[in-house]
Design a protein around this motif. Sequence first.
Motif, PDB file in Angstrom:
ATOM      1  N   SER A 209       0.927  -0.742   0.147  1.00  0.00           N
ATOM      2  CA  SER A 209      -0.001   0.424  -0.033  1.00  0.00           C
ATOM      3  C   SER A 209       0.500   1.670  -0.190  1.00  0.00           C
ATOM      4  N   PHE A 210       1.856   1.469   0.851  1.00  0.00           N
ATOM      5  CA  PHE A 210       2.341   2.757   0.923  1.00  0.00           C
ATOM      6  C   PHE A 210       3.766   2.747  -0.108  1.00  0.00           C
ATOM      7  N   ILE A 211       4.094   1.777  -0.975  1.00  0.00           N
ATOM      8  CA  ILE A 211       4.977   2.006  -2.291  1.00  0.00           C
ATOM      9  C   ILE A 211       3.674   2.777  -2.965  1.00  0.00           C
ATOM     10  N   THR A 212       2.415   1.888  -3.345  1.00  0.00           N
ATOM     11  CA  THR A 212       1.870   2.573  -4.765  1.00  0.00           C
ATOM     12  C   THR A 212       0.879   4.179  -3.881  1.00  0.00           C
ATOM     13  N   LYS A 213       1.670   3.860  -3.096  1.00  0.00           N
ATOM     14  CA  LYS A 213       0.965   5.531  -2.759  1.00  0.00           C
ATOM     15  C   LYS A 213       1.810   6.474  -2.771  1.00  0.00           C
ATOM     16  N   ALA A 214       3.043   6.150  -2.372  1.00  0.00           N
ATOM     17  CA  ALA A 214       4.157   6.961  -2.493  1.00  0.00           C
ATOM     18  C   ALA A 214       4.740   7.389  -3.530  1.00  0.00           C
ATOM     19  N   LYS A 215       4.316   6.766  -4.722  1.00  0.00           N
ATOM     20  CA  LYS A 215       5.035   6.699  -6.000  1.00  0.00           C
ATOM     21  C   LYS A 215       4.423   7.433  -6.957  1.00  0.00           C
TER      22      LYS A 215
ATOM     23  N   THR B 194      14.963  12.903  -9.218  1.00  0.00           N
ATOM     24  CA  THR B 194      15.234  11.280  -8.856  1.00  0.00           C
ATOM     25  C   THR B 194      14.717  10.250  -7.578  1.00  0.00           C
ATOM     26  N   ASN B 195      14.542   9.490  -7.531  1.00  0.00           N
ATOM     27  CA  ASN B 195      12.557   8.470  -6.614  1.00  0.00           C
ATOM     28  C   ASN B 195      13.434   7.347  -6.664  1.00  0.00           C
ATOM     29  N   THR B 196      13.920   6.700  -5.370  1.00  0.00           N
ATOM     30  CA  THR B 196      14.315   5.479  -5.276  1.00  0.00           C
ATOM     31  C   THR B 196      13.788   5.823  -3.711  1.00  0.00           C
ATOM     32  N   PHE B 197      13.521   3.774  -3.725  1.00  0.00           N
ATOM     33  CA  PHE B 197      13.071   3.402  -2.593  1.00  0.00           C
ATOM     34  C   PHE B 197      13.756   1.713  -1.712  1.00  0.00           C
ATOM     35  N   HIS B 198      14.290   2.604  -0.835  1.00  0.00           N
ATOM     36  CA  HIS B 198      15.139   1.264   0.024  1.00  0.00           C
ATOM     37  C   HIS B 198      14.735   0.799   1.113  1.00  0.00           C
ATOM     38  N   PHE B 199      14.790  -0.420   1.333  1.00  0.00           N
ATOM     39  CA  PHE B 199      14.808  -1.485   1.978  1.00  0.00           C
ATOM     40  C   PHE B 199      15.600  -2.420   3.262  1.00  0.00           C
ATOM     41  N   TRP B 200      15.463  -1.765   4.036  1.00  0.00           N
ATOM     42  CA  TRP B 200      16.347  -1.716   4.900  1.00  0.00           C
ATOM     43  C   TRP B 200      16.217  -3.452   6.288  1.00  0.00           C
ATOM     44  N   VAL B 201      17.203  -3.374   6.492  1.00  0.00           N
ATOM     45  CA  VAL B 201      16.356  -5.306   6.740  1.00  0.00           C
ATOM     46  C   VAL B 201      18.125  -4.931   8.190  1.00  0.00           C
ATOM     47  N   ASP B 202      17.886  -4.674   9.625  1.00  0.00           N
ATOM     48  CA  ASP B 202      18.753  -3.875  10.600  1.00  0.00           C
ATOM     49  C   ASP B 202      19.524  -2.989   9.472  1.00  0.00           C
ATOM     50  N   THR B 203      21.304  -3.125   9.542  1.00  0.00           N
ATOM     51  CA  THR B 203      21.874  -1.782   9.172  1.00  0.00           C
ATOM     52  C   THR B 203      22.154  -2.348   7.182  1.00  0.00           C
TER      53      THR B 203
ATOM     54  N   LYS C  95      17.998  -1.189  -2.640  1.00  0.00           N
ATOM     55  CA  LYS C  95      17.485  -0.642  -3.686  1.00  0.00           C
ATOM     56  C   LYS C  95      16.478  -1.375  -4.209  1.00  0.00           C
ATOM     57  N   ILE C  96      15.005  -1.282  -3.933  1.00  0.00           N
ATOM     58  CA  ILE C  96      13.684  -2.186  -4.310  1.00  0.00           C
ATOM     59  C   ILE C  96      12.903  -1.408  -5.460  1.00  0.00           C
ATOM     60  N   ALA C  97      12.831  -1.783  -6.547  1.00  0.00           N
ATOM     61  CA  ALA C  97      12.330  -1.387  -7.888  1.00  0.00           C
ATOM     62  C   ALA C  97      10.726  -1.202  -7.666  1.00  0.00           C
ATOM     63  N   SER C  98      10.141  -2.829  -6.910  1.00  0.00           N
ATOM     64  CA  SER C  98       8.677  -2.651  -6.888  1.00  0.00           C
ATOM     65  C   SER C  98       8.459  -3.956  -5.740  1.00  0.00           C
ATOM     66  N   ILE C  99       7.252  -4.125  -5.614  1.00  0.00           N
ATOM     67  CA  ILE C  99       6.540  -4.408  -4.167  1.00  0.00           C
ATOM     68  C   ILE C  99       7.433  -6.324  -4.207  1.00  0.00           C
ATOM     69  N   GLN C 100       7.158  -6.731  -5.415  1.00  0.00           N
ATOM     70  CA  GLN C 100       7.607  -8.405  -5.701  1.00  0.00           C
ATOM     71  C   GLN C 100       9.132  -8.797  -5.855  1.00  0.00           C
ATOM     72  N   SER C 101       9.995  -7.530  -5.544  1.00  0.00           N
ATOM     73  CA  SER C 101      10.963  -7.658  -4.912  1.00  0.00           C
ATOM     74  C   SER C 101      11.828  -8.154  -3.421  1.00  0.00           C
TER      75      SER C 101
ATOM     76  N   VAL D 284       0.029   5.084   6.338  1.00  0.00           N
ATOM     77  CA  VAL D 284      -0.015   5.317   4.937  1.00  0.00           C
ATOM     78  C   VAL D 284       0.006   6.556   4.892  1.00  0.00           C
ATOM     79  N   LYS D 285      -1.915   6.695   5.086  1.00  0.00           N
ATOM     80  CA  LYS D 285      -1.833   8.138   5.140  1.00  0.00           C
ATOM     81  C   LYS D 285      -1.576   8.998   6.249  1.00  0.00           C
ATOM     82  N   THR D 286      -0.709   8.708   6.773  1.00  0.00           N
ATOM     83  CA  THR D 286      -0.107   9.629   8.114  1.00  0.00           C
ATOM     84  C   THR D 286       1.089  10.319   7.177  1.00  0.00           C
TER      85      THR D 286
END
Length: 438
Positions: A314-320, A328-337, A341-347, A422-424
């Motif tokens: 939901s967040f990616i859909t709205k943020a896009k 420039t727009n990028t989405f980074h996904f963190w697990v700890d440190t 870089k993620i291109a889509s929810i499937q990734s 997501v709304k916030t």
Amino acid sequence: MKNVKKAMRLKSELDDYRPLSKEDELRVMQKFQLDWNYHSNHIEGNSLTYGETKALILFGITAEGKPLRDHFEIDGHNDAIKWVMDIVKQDRPLTENFIRELHKLILKEPYEVDAITPDGKYTTKKIEIGKYKSIPNHVKTKTGEIFRFASPEETPALMKDLLEWYRNETKKIDFNPIIVAVMFHYKFIRTHPFDDGNGRTVRILMNFVLMKYGFPPVIIKTEDKVNYFNALQQADIGRFEPFIEYIAENLVTSLEIMIKGAKGESIDDLDDIDKEIALLKQKLDTIEKPVTIIKSADVIKNVFDTSVMLLFDSFITKAKKFETFYVTNTFHFWVDTNYEKIASIQSLSRVKENIKNETYLIKGTFSYVDFRYDKSQKSAHDSSIEFHFDTTSYTVTDSKKQLQFVKLYKESLTDEEVLALVKTEVIEHKKQIEKRIQ
């Protein structure tokens, strides 16, 4: 009376937007309906939270562990509000029979409550509906003194006088609906005509008068009830202006909400009590429920499948939707440190393999760089949502910590919680863009 004057000015502004579109009117009136039901009942001691009130009214869902009487109160009060909103459109006059019908709707059915006899003995008394009181309903104040309302013998004549006063006031050339509605509230409360439900009844009656003359309803918030009662007490000693101004101040808030709605703007308040109650409830649930699941890689991966993926989809859909404003727009996904870089929810699914027993953080961040419409300087905005993992629970929060939910590992985020988070973030980003435009 500055608040009265401001309310009258805003009423004229609202009239310029009328008639509202059907969609906007329904949106605004539903907010008023939910707020009105929750706050007016909670002031009188009802235990249902805002979220539980909303679930009951919109979906008929009852709250586990809460008294049946509290559900009856909300249900009856909501029926009364809907009835009054319909009556306003019919231009029905305000009469004693009208008031008794309203009282029946609010209380639904007779019931018994604990009481104290004049000689100090504990007993019970039956609360009748739609009938004026048959025994005194004076109250003991904090100082131990008795505050006396009208006696049962005086009540019929006083109610007749009140309605006569109302009819005469509304016929005057300089008639002000706000002042008459507020004074009607005060005069009704001083009589206290019914065994129970007087506060809820008179707040609906006051709003009936206001809505009859084109104003939105006033919502007295439960967290402000001390100021509400203080203003009423000043009226008891003949100082009516503070009470009139207090109600007018809250009417100004309702008018501003309705004008926003008429413009098609958001009428949601980020500081709404619903969010605060949701947070407290989640924390209490975490403390009170037996803990059976302890943090591990498998447990966190389960949270990933049931809540993380749901939220970030939901967040990616709205943020896009904001990408068009930036170079420039990028989405980074963190697990700890570690981050990717993620291109889509499937990734996202491949990131799950980075989760370990000691994992403490999962975070998704949208980074927007260089606002297209401001070439004079570098500009950026980060929008993120975080999951923090503790021994027995996990916490989900927005980037500014305005909203957070604490869940046991056996619990998943609900659709409503996902929407709220997501709304916030979306609203905060929209505000930042609006500031740049200004």
